[in-house]
Structure formats: structure tokens, C-alpha cells
Motif scaffolding. Structure first.
Motif, PDB file in Angstrom:
ATOM      1  N   PHE A  80       0.838  -1.198   0.000  1.00 38.35           N
ATOM      2  CA  PHE A  80       0.000   0.000   0.000  1.00 38.35           C
ATOM      3  C   PHE A  80       0.872   1.248   0.000  1.00 38.35           C
ATOM      4  N   ALA A  81       1.894   1.262   0.852  1.00 39.81           N
ATOM      5  CA  ALA A  81       2.777   2.430   0.940  1.00 39.81           C
ATOM      6  C   ALA A  81       3.503   2.676  -0.379  1.00 39.81           C
ATOM      7  N   GLU A  82       3.912   1.598  -1.052  1.00 38.69           N
ATOM      8  CA  GLU A  82       4.600   1.751  -2.336  1.00 38.69           C
ATOM      9  C   GLU A  82       3.656   2.316  -3.396  1.00 38.69           C
ATOM     10  N   THR A  83       2.385   1.920  -3.332  1.00 38.37           N
ATOM     11  CA  THR A  83       1.413   2.396  -4.306  1.00 38.37           C
ATOM     12  C   THR A  83       0.981   3.827  -3.999  1.00 38.37           C
ATOM     13  N   ASP A  84       0.858   4.128  -2.710  1.00 39.73           N
ATOM     14  CA  ASP A  84       0.457   5.476  -2.276  1.00 39.73           C
ATOM     15  C   ASP A  84       1.668   6.394  -2.374  1.00 39.73           C
ATOM     16  N   THR A  85       2.019   6.777  -3.594  1.00 38.35           N
ATOM     17  CA  THR A  85       3.286   7.489  -3.822  1.00 38.35           C
ATOM     18  C   THR A  85       3.338   8.870  -3.173  1.00 38.35           C
ATOM     19  N   ASP A  86       2.181   9.510  -2.986  1.00 37.93           N
ATOM     20  CA  ASP A  86       2.223  10.833  -2.362  1.00 37.93           C
ATOM     21  C   ASP A  86       2.062  10.760  -0.848  1.00 37.93           C
ATOM     22  N   GLY A  87       1.881   9.538  -0.315  1.00 40.33           N
ATOM     23  CA  GLY A  87       1.858   9.349   1.126  1.00 40.33           C
ATOM     24  C   GLY A  87       0.704  10.005   1.847  1.00 40.33           C
ATOM     25  N   ASN A  88      -0.427  10.167   1.167  1.00 43.56           N
ATOM     26  CA  ASN A  88      -1.560  10.825   1.830  1.00 43.56           C
ATOM     27  C   ASN A  88      -2.535   9.841   2.455  1.00 43.56           C
ATOM     28  N   GLY A  89      -2.192   8.545   2.427  1.00 44.02           N
ATOM     29  CA  GLY A  89      -3.041   7.546   3.061  1.00 44.02           C
ATOM     30  C   GLY A  89      -4.173   7.047   2.198  1.00 44.02           C
ATOM     31  N   GLU A  90      -4.225   7.470   0.943  1.00 44.31           N
ATOM     32  CA  GLU A  90      -5.247   7.029   0.007  1.00 44.31           C
ATOM     33  C   GLU A  90      -4.598   6.681  -1.326  1.00 44.31           C
ATOM     34  N   VAL A  91      -5.210   5.734  -2.034  1.00 43.71           N
ATOM     35  CA  VAL A  91      -4.693   5.314  -3.340  1.00 43.71           C
ATOM     36  C   VAL A  91      -5.660   5.758  -4.425  1.00 43.71           C
ATOM     37  N   THR A  92      -5.161   6.518  -5.379  1.00 48.10           N
ATOM     38  CA  THR A  92      -5.987   7.010  -6.474  1.00 48.10           C
ATOM     39  C   THR A  92      -5.916   6.039  -7.661  1.00 48.10           C
ATOM     40  N   PRO A  93      -6.845   6.157  -8.611  1.00 40.17           N
ATOM     41  CA  PRO A  93      -6.761   5.322  -9.814  1.00 40.17           C
ATOM     42  C   PRO A  93      -5.427   5.487 -10.547  1.00 40.17           C
ATOM     43  N   GLU A  94      -4.902   6.718 -10.565  1.00 39.72           N
ATOM     44  CA  GLU A  94      -3.626   6.946 -11.233  1.00 39.72           C
ATOM     45  C   GLU A  94      -2.496   6.179 -10.545  1.00 39.72           C
ATOM     46  N   GLU A  95      -2.517   6.149  -9.200  1.00 40.53           N
ATOM     47  CA  GLU A  95      -1.481   5.420  -8.468  1.00 40.53           C
ATOM     48  C   GLU A  95      -1.615   3.913  -8.679  1.00 40.53           C
ATOM     49  N   MET A  96      -2.867   3.415  -8.738  1.00 40.52           N
ATOM     50  CA  MET A  96      -3.068   1.986  -8.998  1.00 40.52           C
ATOM     51  C   MET A  96      -2.572   1.620 -10.392  1.00 40.52           C
ATOM     52  N   ASN A  97      -2.841   2.479 -11.376  1.00 40.09           N
ATOM     53  CA  ASN A  97      -2.362   2.218 -12.733  1.00 40.09           C
ATOM     54  C   ASN A  97      -0.839   2.223 -12.786  1.00 40.09           C
ATOM     55  N   ALA A  98      -0.225   3.159 -12.059  1.00 48.19           N
ATOM     56  CA  ALA A  98       1.231   3.227 -12.032  1.00 48.19           C
ATOM     57  C   ALA A  98       1.823   1.965 -11.401  1.00 48.19           C
ATOM     58  N   ALA A  99       1.182   1.458 -10.341  1.00 49.70           N
ATOM     59  CA  ALA A  99       1.659   0.234  -9.689  1.00 49.70           C
ATOM     60  C   ALA A  99       1.526  -0.952 -10.632  1.00 49.70           C
ATOM     61  N   ARG A 100       0.411  -1.008 -11.364  1.00 47.43           N
ATOM     62  CA  ARG A 100       0.204  -2.102 -12.317  1.00 47.43           C
ATOM     63  C   ARG A 100       1.254  -2.056 -13.430  1.00 47.43           C
ATOM     64  N   GLU A 101       1.544  -0.853 -13.920  1.00 45.55           N
ATOM     65  CA  GLU A 101       2.546  -0.709 -14.979  1.00 45.55           C
ATOM     66  C   GLU A 101       3.937  -1.106 -14.481  1.00 45.55           C
ATOM     67  N   ALA A 102       4.226  -0.801 -13.212  1.00 48.58           N
ATOM     68  CA  ALA A 102       5.524  -1.181 -12.644  1.00 48.58           C
ATOM     69  C   ALA A 102       5.672  -2.692 -12.576  1.00 48.58           C
ATOM     70  N   ARG A 103       4.584  -3.384 -12.198  1.00 47.95           N
ATOM     71  CA  ARG A 103       4.638  -4.848 -12.157  1.00 47.95           C
ATOM     72  C   ARG A 103       4.815  -5.425 -13.555  1.00 47.95           C
ATOM     73  N   GLN A 104       4.126  -4.822 -14.531  1.00 50.98           N
ATOM     74  CA  GLN A 104       4.267  -5.289 -15.906  1.00 50.98           C
ATOM     75  C   GLN A 104       5.695  -5.099 -16.410  1.00 50.98           C
ATOM     76  N   ALA A 105       6.318  -3.983 -16.041  1.00 51.41           N
ATOM     77  CA  ALA A 105       7.695  -3.730 -16.434  1.00 51.41           C
ATOM     78  C   ALA A 105       8.645  -4.746 -15.805  1.00 51.41           C
ATOM     79  N   GLU A 106       8.354  -5.109 -14.553  1.00 53.27           N
ATOM     80  CA  GLU A 106       9.180  -6.108 -13.869  1.00 53.27           C
ATOM     81  C   GLU A 106       9.074  -7.467 -14.549  1.00 53.27           C
ATOM     82  N   ARG A 107       7.832  -7.845 -14.927  1.00 57.77           N
ATOM     83  CA  ARG A 107       7.657  -9.111 -15.642  1.00 57.77           C
ATOM     84  C   ARG A 107       8.360  -9.089 -16.987  1.00 57.77           C
ATOM     85  N   ALA A 108       8.302  -7.932 -17.680  1.00 52.87           N
ATOM     86  CA  ALA A 108       8.972  -7.811 -18.978  1.00 52.87           C
ATOM     87  C   ALA A 108      10.483  -7.958 -18.828  1.00 52.87           C
ATOM     88  N   GLU A 109      11.022  -7.425 -17.731  1.00 51.60           N
ATOM     89  CA  GLU A 109      12.458  -7.540 -17.489  1.00 51.60           C
ATOM     90  C   GLU A 109      12.859  -8.995 -17.257  1.00 51.60           C
TER      91      GLU A 109
END
Length: 244
Positions: A80-109
């Protein structure tokens, strides 16, 4: 209430909550998929244990040498903390998309690393490039390793479609069940020794010929056996018409 439940479920999937169970399920239930680090088409016990050690380290979030409820809580908080990049205690759709893209990049690597290993294996003269003869030899070797997979592929495609919708939930449940099975003394804690023993036992079951390696055919046979077992369980749990 339904909207809230669906939103929470989507957030859980995006954050990878329950990932420990899914990781174990893919390692065990997938016939050690992803453990073939040198890309030679077979999985050795050493490769399986190396990949298992990496997964254990990821699941052991508090680094105390064992997997417990505390690790799951710590892992959820960490994800949750890694996804909540601005540290405000909430996860936005943009942050969830960014987390998903990061996982996809890791799998691609990881995929790129496997392809590099396969290329190095095919480059038998170490020239840094593949000749036509080397490419043909690599293609023939892959076809030989795949063996009977192509013959069974068509039959499995229809089954995969039916199972796809249930796969993530099934992976999570199967993964947690495997962790419970690894906990041989039933103290609700899986130690490194218990985890390693479970990996070795699973490897031995899939390694049907006892060669010390798992081939593509043995992985396929293990998948077929699991599928048959699931179908049998569903048949046993389904009430007969007269009892409905």
C-alpha cells in the motif's frame, strides 16, 4: 454496498494483496513455471530451490526467517505504501495504474532475462550472434523439448477459457492451502526449513522419472493431473438432481 465491495476487490488486486498465496501457487501449482533460469527447457532442483529462496525472501516481509500472519500484514502495508506514492493515506486510480505498470515492467524484465539466457545457449560458438545453423538447431531443440505439448494444446484451450475467470481466486486459495501444508507442525508459521522441504517434496512428485530435472512434459502431466483432481472435486461437491 455492492459498489464498495467491488471497489475494494479491485484495489486489492491492483495492490497485489494476497500475493504471497498467488506466488506460492504459481511456483508449486505451475510446475515451477519461471524457474528455468538458463532457458534450457528443463528445471533442475537447484533452479527450483533458487527461485523458491527468492520468493521466500519476498514473502518474509519482516525478515525474521519465517512466514507468518505478521508478514502478510507487513506485506500489505508495504505494498500500500509503495502504491500510495504521495503518502496521503489514500490510493488514487492513477497510483493503482502506475503500480500495475511497474509490475508489468518487472515481468517484462524477467522475460528479457530468460530470452537472453536462451540466446546465449543457442550461440554455441560464443560469437555474440546466431548463424542460420545455430538458429535451426535451437528451433529443433525447442520443438523436441515441447514434445507432446502441441498435441494436447487444442484440447486444453477450451478448458482454459472456462477456468480463466476463476484463476486468480483459485491461485490465491491454492497458494494459502500450500502454505498450510508446508506448516508441518501446524503452528501457523512456515519456517525456511519447512518451506524448503515442501519445495523438494513438490519437485520430487513432478519429477516422475527421478532424473533430478523437470521437463516440459512432466510439467504438463502435473497440470493435467491437477485439472483432473479439480474436476473430480467439483463433481463430488455438486448435488445430484434428486437432492436439489
Amino acid at each position: 454496498m455492492r459498489k464498495l465491495t467491488l471497489t475494494l476487490s479491485a484495489a486489492a488486486l491492483a495492490l497485489g494483496i494476497g500475493g504471497a498465496g498467488i506466488a506460492v501457487a504459481k511456483h508449486h501449482g505451475g510446475g515451477f513455471a519461471g524457474s528455468d533460469t538458463n532457458g534450457d527447457g528443463v528445471v533442475s532442483l537447484e533452479e527450483a530451490k533458487t527461485k523458491a529462496a527468492e520468493r521466500f525472501e519476498r514473502m518474509d516481509a519482516n525478515a525474521d526467517g519465517q512466514i507468518s500472519t505478521e508478514d502478510r500484514s507487513a506485506r500489505r502495508a508495504q505494498r500500500f505504501a509503495e502504491t500510495d506514492t504521495d503518502g496521503n493515506g489514500e490510493v488514487t486510480p492513477e497510483e493503482m495504474n502506475a503500480a500495475r505498470e511497474a509490475r508489468q515492467a518487472e515481468r517484462a524484465e524477467r522475460r528479457s532475462e530468460r530470452q537472453a539466457a536462451m540466446f546465449e545457449r543457442a550461440d554455441t560458438d560464443g560469437s555474440g550472434g546466431l548463424s542460420e545453423a545455430e538458429m535451426m538447431a535451437a528451433r529443433e531443440a525447442r520443438a523436441e523439448r515441447r514434445g507432446q505439448r502441441g498435441e494436447r494444446g487444442e484440447m486444453r484451450r477450451g478448458q482454459r477459457g472456462a477456468e480463466r475467470g476463476q484463476r486468480r481466486g483459485g491461485d490465491r486459495n491454492r497458494g494459502m492451502r500450500m502454505l498450510r501444508q508446508a506448516d508441518t507442525n501446524q503452528d501457523r508459521v512456515v519456517t525456511q526449513a519447512e518451506f524448503d522441504a515442501a519445495i523438494e517434496a513438490r519437485f520430487a512428485r513432478i519429477d516422475a522419472d527421478g532424473s533430478g530435472t523437470i521437463t516440459a512434459e512432466e510439467r504438463e502431466a502435473a497440470r493435467d493431473a491437477r485439472r483432473a483432481e479439480r474436476q473430480e472435486r467439483r463433481g463430488q461437491n455438486r448435488p445430484e438432481r434428486g437432492q436439489q
